[in-house]
Design a protein around this motif. Structure first.
Motif, short mmCIF file in Angstrom:
data_model
loop_
_atom_site.label_atom_id
_atom_site.label_comp_id
_atom_site.label_asym_id
_atom_site.label_seq_id
_atom_site.Cartn_x
_atom_site.Cartn_y
_atom_site.Cartn_z
N LEU A 112 -6.38 156.85 25.58
CA LEU A 112 -7.01 158.03 25.95
C LEU A 112 -8.08 157.82 27.02
O LEU A 112 -8.64 158.55 27.97
CB LEU A 112 -7.69 158.87 24.88
CG LEU A 112 -6.55 159.34 23.84
CD1 LEU A 112 -7.26 159.85 22.54
CD2 LEU A 112 -5.56 160.26 24.46
N VAL A 151 -10.12 161.59 27.60
CA VAL A 151 -11.64 161.85 26.73
C VAL A 151 -12.59 161.18 27.06
O VAL A 151 -12.54 159.86 27.39
CB VAL A 151 -11.28 161.76 25.20
CG1 VAL A 151 -12.29 161.86 24.22
CG2 VAL A 151 -10.01 162.54 24.72
N VAL A 201 -17.60 159.82 23.74
CA VAL A 201 -16.94 160.53 22.55
C VAL A 201 -15.98 159.55 21.72
O VAL A 201 -16.23 159.40 20.53
CB VAL A 201 -16.18 161.71 22.82
CG1 VAL A 201 -15.41 162.34 21.54
CG2 VAL A 201 -16.91 162.75 23.30
N LEU A 202 -15.10 158.65 22.52
CA LEU A 202 -14.32 157.69 21.89
C LEU A 202 -15.29 156.59 21.10
O LEU A 202 -14.81 156.13 20.03
CB LEU A 202 -13.52 157.01 22.99
CG LEU A 202 -12.42 157.85 23.68
CD1 LEU A 202 -11.72 157.26 24.79
CD2 LEU A 202 -11.62 158.57 22.99
N GLY A 253 -8.82 170.23 27.09
CA GLY A 253 -9.28 168.82 26.96
C GLY A 253 -9.71 168.41 25.46
O GLY A 253 -9.71 167.27 25.57
N LEU A 254 -10.18 169.32 24.70
CA LEU A 254 -10.40 168.89 23.22
C LEU A 254 -9.36 168.62 22.50
O LEU A 254 -9.50 168.08 21.29
CB LEU A 254 -11.49 169.90 22.81
CG LEU A 254 -12.62 170.21 23.57
CD1 LEU A 254 -13.66 171.19 22.71
CD2 LEU A 254 -13.70 168.83 23.47
N TRP A 283 -6.70 166.54 22.30
CA TRP A 283 -6.15 165.20 22.03
C TRP A 283 -6.60 164.76 21.02
O TRP A 283 -5.69 164.05 20.00
CB TRP A 283 -6.53 164.17 23.28
CG TRP A 283 -5.22 164.51 24.25
CD1 TRP A 283 -5.65 165.41 25.54
CD2 TRP A 283 -4.10 164.29 24.19
NE1 TRP A 283 -4.47 165.52 26.32
CE2 TRP A 283 -3.50 164.76 25.67
CE3 TRP A 283 -3.17 163.51 23.52
CZ2 TRP A 283 -2.05 164.64 25.83
CZ3 TRP A 283 -1.89 163.12 23.87
CH2 TRP A 283 -1.36 163.86 25.17
N LEU A 284 -7.86 164.52 20.42
CA LEU A 284 -8.56 163.76 19.21
C LEU A 284 -7.70 164.52 17.88
O LEU A 284 -7.32 163.76 17.28
CB LEU A 284 -9.92 163.60 19.38
CG LEU A 284 -10.52 162.75 20.51
CD1 LEU A 284 -12.02 162.46 20.48
CD2 LEU A 284 -9.81 161.19 20.47
N LEU A 290 -15.82 165.12 15.26
CA LEU A 290 -15.13 166.31 16.06
C LEU A 290 -15.73 167.75 16.21
O LEU A 290 -15.80 168.07 17.10
CB LEU A 290 -13.59 166.41 15.73
CG LEU A 290 -12.85 165.11 15.80
CD1 LEU A 290 -11.36 165.48 14.99
CD2 LEU A 290 -12.70 164.63 17.26
N GLN A 319 -18.70 167.22 18.36
CA GLN A 319 -18.45 167.21 19.70
C GLN A 319 -18.08 168.84 19.98
O GLN A 319 -18.25 169.29 21.28
CB GLN A 319 -17.06 166.39 19.76
CG GLN A 319 -16.39 166.51 21.35
CD GLN A 319 -15.00 166.04 21.25
OE1 GLN A 319 -14.60 166.04 20.19
NE2 GLN A 319 -14.32 165.79 22.45
#
Length: 341
Positions: free
Chosen positions: A63, A69, A73-74, A182-183, A185-186, A224, A227
């Motif tokens: 990612l 991302v 954040v990762l 965009g949010l 994926w996680l 999350l 975020q």
């Protein structure tokens, strides 16, 4: 743009890793043997949640490489979740004193908050509230409580897995419909990692999650939600609503036990879901009921908060009132000798 092939790969990797971990646990006798405090009756290997951890963490560099991302954040989610998983793994294989576990939990929370930027301004009853440094302290306690309550609620087959999947898919829907793709994926990849494990954990479970997996899920889900708060205060409230079943049961039970003077760090079977599973004599209906509450009650309320302008605080209260009623009905936090009528 990253290919969607990553989604099934994460699920398949988690599935395969869980199978391997099950063989490892059986070979090393890493088994949960039923006792008076257990909600299960058959010796079952534990530690399968490590598969969720590995499958999810291995996807994070992809990612980042694809610039899907932000690296901050990762690093926040991966670092904090990874530390909690290590602590849980060590505790699953031996014992770590409670004070050292708690210290590690707060270190992980501080790490996550540092990279996420702390707790942003939050709308409460229509008023923007910025707590500054106090907000960071509050957020740290929130993350530590999230990872511990997730551990407490991982007591019957499939319940922690289905809760995570429902919350993550619900959040993905909210992100997509509100224009924050965009949010997605996680939570999507976390749901896939949990789904691969759920095959082995669905009632009757062939392996348990263990502290490594449950603590990891609690920390990552909490991260999350922080975020999301930086994007929209309403999204933070939505996350708290989606996780309502676990938050209400664990918090209500803890408060009742504290008021009674119980040693809250000792194992017990007084959560509402545990009383319910004993009433029905099996785990499956309770686990499915939790999924139904998520899909048919909490998700619609969260949708009203994010899409229809319902104030997040009022939405939270609306969502939690019937959950508190269920906690009372199923004797959450009462002495275990109480029989459910």
């Amino acid at each position: 743009m990253i290919s969607w092939w990553l989604i099934p790969v994460v699920a398949l990797l988690s599935f395969a890793l869980t199978a391997g971990l099950r063989r490892y646990a059986l070979a090393r006798s890493i088994i949960d043997v039923p006792n008076a405090r257990s909600s299960h009756s058959v010796p079952t290997p534990r530690g399968g949640g490590v598969a969720i951890v590995l499958a999810f963490l291995l996807a994070l560099p992809i990612l980042g490489w694809a610039q899907i991302v932000p690296y901050s954040v990762l690093i926040a989610v991966g670092g904090a979740g990874g530390l909690i998983a290590v602590i849980g793994f060590m505790d699953d294989h031996g014992h770590i004193a409670a004070r050292w576990r708690l210290l590690g939990h707060f270190v992980a929370a501080a790490w996550a908050l540092y990279w996420l930027g702390g707790l942003p301004e939050v709308g409460v009853f229509g008023i923007a509230v910025d707590l500054g440094l106090a907000g960071g302290v509050l957020a740290a306690f929130y993350l530590v409580w999230m990872l511990n309550l997730y551990n407490f609620m991982d007591g019957i087959d499939g319940i922690a897995s289905l809760e995570a999947i429902c919350a993550c898919f619900g959040a993905c829907m909210l992100y997509w419909l509100s224009g924050h793709e965009g949010l997605v994926w996680l939570p999507l990849l976390l749901a896939m990692a949990v789904a691969g494990f759920l095959f082995w954990n669905f009632p009757p479970a062939r392996i348990f999650m263990g502290d490594a997996g449950s603590g990891f899920l609690g920390m990552v889900l909490g991260g999350l939600s922080i975020q999301a708060a930086w994007v929209s205060s309403q999204l933070l409230w939505a996350w708290l609503i989606l996780l309502g079943v676990f938050i209400v049961d664990a918090t209500f039970t803890l408060i009742r036990r504290l008021l009674r003077g119980d040693k809250v760090y000792e194992a017990h079977r007084s959560h509402a879901y545990q009383f319910a599973s004993r009433r029905f004599g099996t785990h499956l209906p309770v686990t499915l009921a939790v999924a139904a509450l998520n899909l048919f009650w909490l998700l619609p309320v969260a949708l009203c908060v994010v899409l229809l302008g319902l104030d997040g605080t009022w939405g939270l209260i609306l969502a939690y009132v019937p959950l508190v009623a269920l906690a009372v009905k199923f004797h959450a936090g009462e002495l275990e000798r109480v029989s459910v009528d």
